[in-house]
Design an enzyme around this catalytic site. Structure first.
Site, short mmCIF file in Angstrom:
data_model
loop_
_atom_site.label_atom_id
_atom_site.label_comp_id
_atom_site.label_asym_id
_atom_site.label_seq_id
_atom_site.Cartn_x
_atom_site.Cartn_y
_atom_site.Cartn_z
CB SER A 161 -2.86 7.80 -26.20
OG SER A 161 -2.29 6.70 -25.53
CD GLU A 244 4.68 4.58 -30.26
OE1 GLU A 244 3.87 4.89 -29.38
OE2 GLU A 244 4.60 3.52 -30.91
CB SER A 367 3.08 -6.04 -24.10
OG SER A 367 3.22 -7.19 -24.93
CG ASN A 368 8.30 -5.36 -21.02
OD1 ASN A 368 8.26 -4.29 -21.63
ND2 ASN A 368 8.88 -5.49 -19.85
CD GLU A 369 4.51 -9.83 -21.56
OE1 GLU A 369 4.64 -9.99 -20.34
OE2 GLU A 369 4.13 -8.76 -22.06
#
Length: 394
Positions: A161, A244, A367-369
């Site tokens: 980002s 974060e 990630s969700n995983e």
């Protein structure tokens, strides 16, 4: 009034006085899918805040902050969001790297890097994800080799980002050849404005480009620019992820609430609110938003040694999934009209942008995983998945 109320009033009055004149048009500018908006002007605003002592408020006064308590920091982020302040351009330096250097950096590193963050004179990005590793930091292949007084970095990062607007990047690299998974990683501070660094913007679903690919081909940084000991990069990187997901998420939730309120208003205007299924989804969205807040407060109340623990993953997976579903609800409320852009070549409504950009919420910042694995192994204490085969790290 209590010290927290005094702090809140002071912040509110300062914003009311200063988000005027040349800065008045910045209200609500920036944000996911809109980081390109008035970037130079928002940077000027950031430096205006710095001159008044309103950056890095939670840092100790020794390092240029205000030494604000946790409750005061919550008040700061909530008041800023309520005032519709422009999205901060220095978030990664202030909320991620700065606290990491305070916790793990050397006195020399703090002296060199913290003041420019406070002043918003140097901007930072985060070099974690890689094309073949994604959110699996233990699969990092970018390598750094020691040559005299420098580290030489070779590899690729992705989904970085604001790399195109940044001066520096904190990079997780493998510094021990032949090491596997979590071992042999180091946390390096790498300048971007040098030969051997190429930044390529990635065009997103929203048509904007705030994510980037970053290629390191013999890029160099000083040997002293390793945070923590060489090989301790995993520990330092995990601490950064904890920061974060810290106190700034309370301000984020004010934005979420505004999005939900706008959806409710739209549903009332176009008749979608007469659909019992839509009403049920709106009610569940409202309940979910309350859960997000309570999750965040619970996490912040349990902070140890200045950084949230792995419980932060619970909050991350919940709000990311909730926000993605909110985007889907927005499109269903909007109806067929949601398929049309408002102008050429690709001018999106706020609802369309919410729907498209929120697809990334369950991917970035872990990630969700990956979050489910962290919750299973570090929060619930379940055994690791024995089917996962360690990948060579070099």
């Amino acid at each position: 009034m209590s010290s927290i109320e005094d702090f809140r009033v002071e912040m509110r009055e300062w914003l009311h006085t200063h988000l005027t004149g040349d800065f008045a048009d910045l209200r609500g500018r920036g944000g996911p899918g809109r980081e390109h908006e008035a970037f130079a002007e928002r940077l000027a605003w950031e430096r205006h805040m710095a001159a008044a002592g309103w950056t890095c408020v939670g840092w100790p006064k020794t390092y240029g902050g205000r030494g604000a308590t946790l409750e005061q920091q919550i008040a700061f982020h909530e008041e800023y969001a309520l005032a519709d302040g422009p999205t901060r351009v220095n978030h990664i330096g202030e909320q991620l790297l700065g606290p990491t250097l305070i916790a793990f950096g050397t006195p020399t590193q703090r002296e060199r890097f913290l003041p420019p963050i406070v002043a918003a004179e140097e901007l930072w990005c985060q070099g974690y994800s890689e094309p073949d590793a994604g959110s699996d930091l233990a699969g990092v292949r970018t390598r750094a080799e020691r040559e005299g007084d420098e580290w030489v970095v070779t590899g690729q990062k992705i989904w970085t980002s604001l790399a195109h607007a940044s001066d520096w990047c904190f990079v997780i690299a493998r510094t021990e050849p032949g090491s596997l998974r979590h071992q042999g990683l180091s946390y390096l501070l790498v300048p971007l404005g040098q030969p051997g660094v190429e930044i390529r913007p990635i065009t997103q679903l929203t048509g904007t480009s705030e994510f980037n690919e970053v290629f390191f081909d013999g890029a160099r940084t000083a040997a002293s620019h390793v945070v923590g000991a060489p090989g301790d990069g995993w520990k330092v990187a995990m601490a950064t992820l904890g920061f974060e997901r810290g106190v700034s998420t309370l301000g984020q939730q004010v934005g979420f609430r505004r999005e939900l309120e706008a959806i409710i208003q739209r549903a009332k205007q176009n008749g979608a609110a007469s659909d019992p299924l839509i009403r049920d989804r709106i009610a569940r969205a409202w309940s979910g938003l309350e859960i997000i807040r309570f999750n965040a407060l619970r996490m912040l109340a349990g902070i140890a040694d200045g950084a949230p623990g792995p419980e932060a993953s619970i909050g991350k997976i919940f709000w990311a999934t909730w926000h993605r579903e909110l985007g889907e609800l927005a499109m269903d409320v909007y109806g067929a009209e949601g398929m049309l852009t408002t102008g050429d070549p690709y001018e999106l409504t706020d609802f369309q942008r919410l729907f498209l950009f929120s697809r990334s919420d369950t991917i970035y910042a872990g990630s969700n995983e990956i979050q489910r694995n962290i919750i299973a192994e570090r929060v619930l204490g379940l055994p690791k998945d024995s089917s996962v085969t360690a990948r060579p790290g070099a």
